[in-house]
Design a protein around this motif. Structure first.
Motif, PDB file in Angstrom:
ATOM      1  N   TYR A 313       0.396   7.736  -5.625  1.00  8.96           N
ATOM      2  CA  TYR A 313       0.243   7.675  -4.163  1.00  8.96           C
ATOM      3  C   TYR A 313       0.551   6.274  -3.660  1.00  8.96           C
ATOM      4  CZ  TYR A 313      -2.084   7.358   0.390  1.00  8.96           C
ATOM      5  OH  TYR A 313      -2.372   7.128   1.714  1.00  8.96           O
ATOM      6  N   ASP A 314       0.010   5.272  -4.327  1.00  6.23           N
ATOM      7  CA  ASP A 314       0.225   3.905  -3.850  1.00  6.23           C
ATOM      8  C   ASP A 314       1.679   3.477  -4.015  1.00  6.23           C
ATOM      9  OD1 ASP A 314      -1.392   1.629  -2.721  1.00  6.23           O
ATOM     10  OD2 ASP A 314      -0.326   0.583  -4.330  1.00  6.23           O
ATOM     11  N   ALA A 315       2.313   3.917  -5.108  1.00  2.00           N
ATOM     12  CA  ALA A 315       3.726   3.579  -5.302  1.00  2.00           C
ATOM     13  C   ALA A 315       4.591   4.211  -4.209  1.00  2.00           C
ATOM     14  CB  ALA A 315       4.188   4.051  -6.682  1.00  2.00           C
ATOM     15  N   LEU A 316       4.249   5.423  -3.815  1.00  2.00           N
ATOM     16  CA  LEU A 316       5.048   6.119  -2.799  1.00  2.00           C
ATOM     17  C   LEU A 316       4.964   5.435  -1.437  1.00  2.00           C
ATOM     18  CD1 LEU A 316       4.181   9.832  -3.689  1.00  2.00           C
ATOM     19  CD2 LEU A 316       6.369   8.671  -4.066  1.00  2.00           C
ATOM     20  N   ILE A 317       3.782   4.955  -1.052  1.00  2.00           N
ATOM     21  CA  ILE A 317       3.635   4.371   0.287  1.00  2.00           C
ATOM     22  C   ILE A 317       3.908   2.869   0.302  1.00  2.00           C
ATOM     23  CG2 ILE A 317       1.973   6.135   1.012  1.00  2.00           C
ATOM     24  CD1 ILE A 317      -0.244   4.030   0.653  1.00  2.00           C
ATOM     25  N   SER A 318       4.348   2.339  -0.849  1.00  2.29           N
ATOM     26  CA  SER A 318       4.613   0.902  -0.943  1.00  2.29           C
ATOM     27  C   SER A 318       6.109   0.625  -1.026  1.00  2.29           C
ATOM     28  CB  SER A 318       3.922   0.321  -2.186  1.00  2.29           C
ATOM     29  OG  SER A 318       2.528   0.484  -2.116  1.00  2.29           O
ATOM     30  N   LYS A 319       6.508  -0.473  -0.428  1.00  2.00           N
ATOM     31  CA  LYS A 319       7.909  -0.898  -0.473  1.00  2.00           C
ATOM     32  C   LYS A 319       8.196  -1.548  -1.820  1.00  2.00           C
ATOM     33  CE  LYS A 319      11.188  -3.936   1.931  1.00  2.00           C
ATOM     34  NZ  LYS A 319      12.228  -2.915   2.127  1.00  2.00           N
ATOM     35  N   ARG A 320       9.340  -1.231  -2.396  1.00  2.00           N
ATOM     36  CA  ARG A 320       9.799  -1.849  -3.638  1.00  2.00           C
ATOM     37  C   ARG A 320      11.227  -2.356  -3.409  1.00  2.00           C
ATOM     38  NH1 ARG A 320       5.151  -1.593  -4.518  1.00  2.00           N
ATOM     39  NH2 ARG A 320       4.050  -0.517  -6.219  1.00  2.00           N
ATOM     40  N   VAL A 321      11.704  -3.194  -4.323  1.00  2.00           N
ATOM     41  CA  VAL A 321      13.062  -3.724  -4.165  1.00  2.00           C
ATOM     42  C   VAL A 321      14.092  -2.608  -4.231  1.00  2.00           C
ATOM     43  CG1 VAL A 321      12.517  -6.020  -5.022  1.00  2.00           C
ATOM     44  CG2 VAL A 321      13.194  -4.237  -6.638  1.00  2.00           C
ATOM     45  N   TYR A 322      13.738  -1.495  -4.894  1.00  2.00           N
ATOM     46  CA  TYR A 322      14.690  -0.395  -5.061  1.00  2.00           C
ATOM     47  C   TYR A 322      14.424   0.770  -4.106  1.00  2.00           C
ATOM     48  CZ  TYR A 322      10.712   1.066  -7.912  1.00  2.00           C
ATOM     49  OH  TYR A 322       9.450   1.368  -8.348  1.00  2.00           O
ATOM     50  N   LYS A 323      13.417   0.650  -3.199  1.00  2.00           N
ATOM     51  CA  LYS A 323      13.148   1.747  -2.267  1.00  2.00           C
ATOM     52  C   LYS A 323      12.315   1.259  -1.085  1.00  2.00           C
ATOM     53  CE  LYS A 323       8.704   3.588  -3.799  1.00  2.00           C
ATOM     54  NZ  LYS A 323       8.098   3.520  -2.471  1.00  2.00           N
ATOM     55  N   ASN A 324      12.348   2.000   0.009  1.00  2.00           N
ATOM     56  CA  ASN A 324      11.485   1.745   1.152  1.00  2.00           C
ATOM     57  C   ASN A 324      10.158   2.483   0.971  1.00  2.00           C
ATOM     58  OD1 ASN A 324      13.294   0.131   2.679  1.00  2.00           O
ATOM     59  ND2 ASN A 324      14.410   1.978   3.294  1.00  2.00           N
ATOM     60  N   ALA A 325       9.168   2.060   1.726  1.00  2.00           N
ATOM     61  CA  ALA A 325       7.870   2.735   1.688  1.00  2.00           C
ATOM     62  C   ALA A 325       7.961   4.079   2.386  1.00  2.00           C
ATOM     63  CB  ALA A 325       6.813   1.869   2.356  1.00  2.00           C
ATOM     64  N   MET A 326       7.374   5.093   1.786  1.00  2.00           N
ATOM     65  CA  MET A 326       7.279   6.399   2.449  1.00  2.00           C
ATOM     66  C   MET A 326       6.087   6.396   3.398  1.00  2.00           C
ATOM     67  SD  MET A 326       7.875   9.204  -0.556  1.00  2.00           S
ATOM     68  CE  MET A 326       9.415   9.291  -1.467  1.00  2.00           C
ATOM     69  N   SER A 327       6.084   7.360   4.306  1.00  2.00           N
ATOM     70  CA  SER A 327       4.923   7.538   5.166  1.00  2.00           C
ATOM     71  C   SER A 327       3.795   8.192   4.365  1.00  2.00           C
ATOM     72  CB  SER A 327       5.268   8.437   6.357  1.00  2.00           C
ATOM     73  OG  SER A 327       5.468   9.777   5.927  1.00  2.00           O
ATOM     74  N   HIS A 328       2.604   8.077   4.873  1.00  2.00           N
ATOM     75  CA  HIS A 328       1.456   8.745   4.240  1.00  2.00           C
ATOM     76  C   HIS A 328       1.713  10.249   4.128  1.00  2.00           C
ATOM     77  CE1 HIS A 328      -2.675   9.984   3.451  1.00  2.00           C
ATOM     78  NE2 HIS A 328      -2.592  10.790   4.504  1.00  2.00           N
ATOM     79  N   GLU A 329       2.231  10.832   5.175  1.00  2.00           N
ATOM     80  CA  GLU A 329       2.470  12.281   5.189  1.00  2.00           C
ATOM     81  C   GLU A 329       3.486  12.691   4.126  1.00  2.00           C
ATOM     82  OE1 GLU A 329       0.710  10.934   8.879  1.00  2.00           O
ATOM     83  OE2 GLU A 329       2.548  10.323   7.818  1.00  2.00           O
TER      84      GLU A 329
END
Length: 378
Positions: A313-329
């Motif tokens: 869950y935390d990885a999905l809503i967090s920004k990484r160098v290889y991806k943008n952060a997803m929304s909570h939903e």
């Protein structure tokens, strides 16, 4: 305050309880040079005095009194924690051994019969006051020692907690994208465990103590990343197969590091046992497709199953160098998709029920610049 007044205040207080005025006068005359004396001509008044803001240090108590006899007074005083430790000496005309036995059985420290020998009375009063003073001193000392033990235990626990966070933070600093990840996952796990405990199958395991252990252990879940080379750990794109195999080894490296700590201690520590479970098995999946051992279902330790859902869950809503952060939903939808394959179904159900609390945790520990950015957007 004059010296005389100071001495008066520091004297022990003796309460004399007797319904005969002459006896009160006699006892006061015997005691007044050595003690502060209070008198009462009834049991009920004596109870009022003893329960006041300034209770006596010792009580001389007659037995034969109207309305409430000395036995009843003693019984009431010994039944209340506030007054139970005040020494009571029965001073009475009742000379039968059964009367003395009854008085001592009720909790009196001594039993003197009238007419009293003044020297014996003064000696008994002095002895019992000294015993009371020693008992109070030991009680105060024990209380101090108990408080000191609690303080030092709390201090050790705080140092332990800070040390764990420092070690975990050092591991996370090698991955500049993780930000407050370790703090968020700590609180996610606690929230999930506190919800999960309401299911009968988990109520016995998920005690307050165990949940505290989970909370304390969670920051060490990625401690093994210390052993992953930078060119792999910090790679901005997808891993090659051989690189992914190396990356997967962080679970084993973490377990081995904690095992070395256990070996150094020479004793088993609950939070290290749970930390080892989390570090080694949090990449396992409910359907058996995870790593390092391909464990399936409830063969995966509960601590690791909790961390798996918190970590993803935390990885999905967090920004990484290889991806943008997803929304909570969006993250919630992916967690739901993983029910029964990636994640324990019970945990997903709990996750859905408390998703608002988890979002609040994410916002509370949001990274100030590039971490959790998109938790409110669709």
């Amino acid at each position: 305050m004059s010296k005389t007044q100071s001495q008066w205040v520091e004297k022990p207080t003796v309460l004399v309880v007797d319904d005969t005025p002459d006896n009160l006068v006699l006892m006061s005359a015997l005691l007044k040079d050595h003690y502060r004396v209070k008198v009462s001509n009834s049991g009920s008044k004596a109870l009022d005095i003893v329960n006041s803001a300034a209770p006596p240090d010792l009580i001389l108590l007659d037995i034969m009194m109207p309305e409430m006899d000395g036995y009843e007074v003693c019984k009431q005083l010994k039944s209340t924690e506030k007054t139970a430790d005040i020494p009571i000496i029965f001073l009475t005309a009742k000379t039968e051994s059964r009367d003395e036995t009854k008085g001592l059985a009720l909790g009196a420290v001594d039993y003197l019969t009238k007419p009293v020998n003044p020297e014996i009375l003064m000696a008994r009063v002095s002895n019992h006051l000294q015993l009371k003073a020693q008992k109070d001193f030991l009680a105060d000392k024990n209380e101090f020692l108990e408080k000191e033990v609690r303080r030092r235990t709390q201090e050790v626990t705080m140092v332990q907690d800070v040390t764990i966070l420092i070690l975990a933070s050092l591991a996370e600093t090698r991955d500049s994208d993780t930000g407050n990840h370790i703090r968020r996952t700590q609180f996610y796990i606690r929230a999930l465990a506190e919800k999960l405990r309401f299911l009968p199958k988990y109520s016995e395991l998920l005690t307050d103590v165990y949940i505290d252990v989970l909370f304390k252990s969670a920051p060490l879940h990625d401690i093994g990343k210390v052993g992953i080379p930078d060119h792999i750990l910090l790679k901005p794109g997808p891993f090659e197969d051989d690189e992914f195999e190396i990356m997967k080894s962080h679970t084993t490296l973490g377990k081995e590091a904690i095992e070395q700590a256990e070996a150094q201690l020479g004793v088993e520590v609950d939070f290290l046992k749970v930390a080892k479970e989390i570090a080694y098995s949090h990449q396992e999946k409910w359907d058996g497709s995870g790593y390092p051992e391909g464990l399936k279902g409830e063969d995966i330790p509960l601590s690791a199953r909790l961390m798996a859902i918190a970590d993803v869950y935390d990885a999905l809503i967090s920004k990484r160098v290889y991806k943008n952060a997803m929304s909570h939903e969006q993250a919630v939808a992916i967690i739901e998709e993983g029910r029964g394959n990636h994640f324990d179904p019970d945990l997903v159900d709990c996750f859905i029920e408390i998703q608002g609390d988890l979002l609040a945790i994410a916002l509370r520990f949001a990274d100030s610049d590039e971490g959790v950015l998109n938790v409110n957007s669709e």
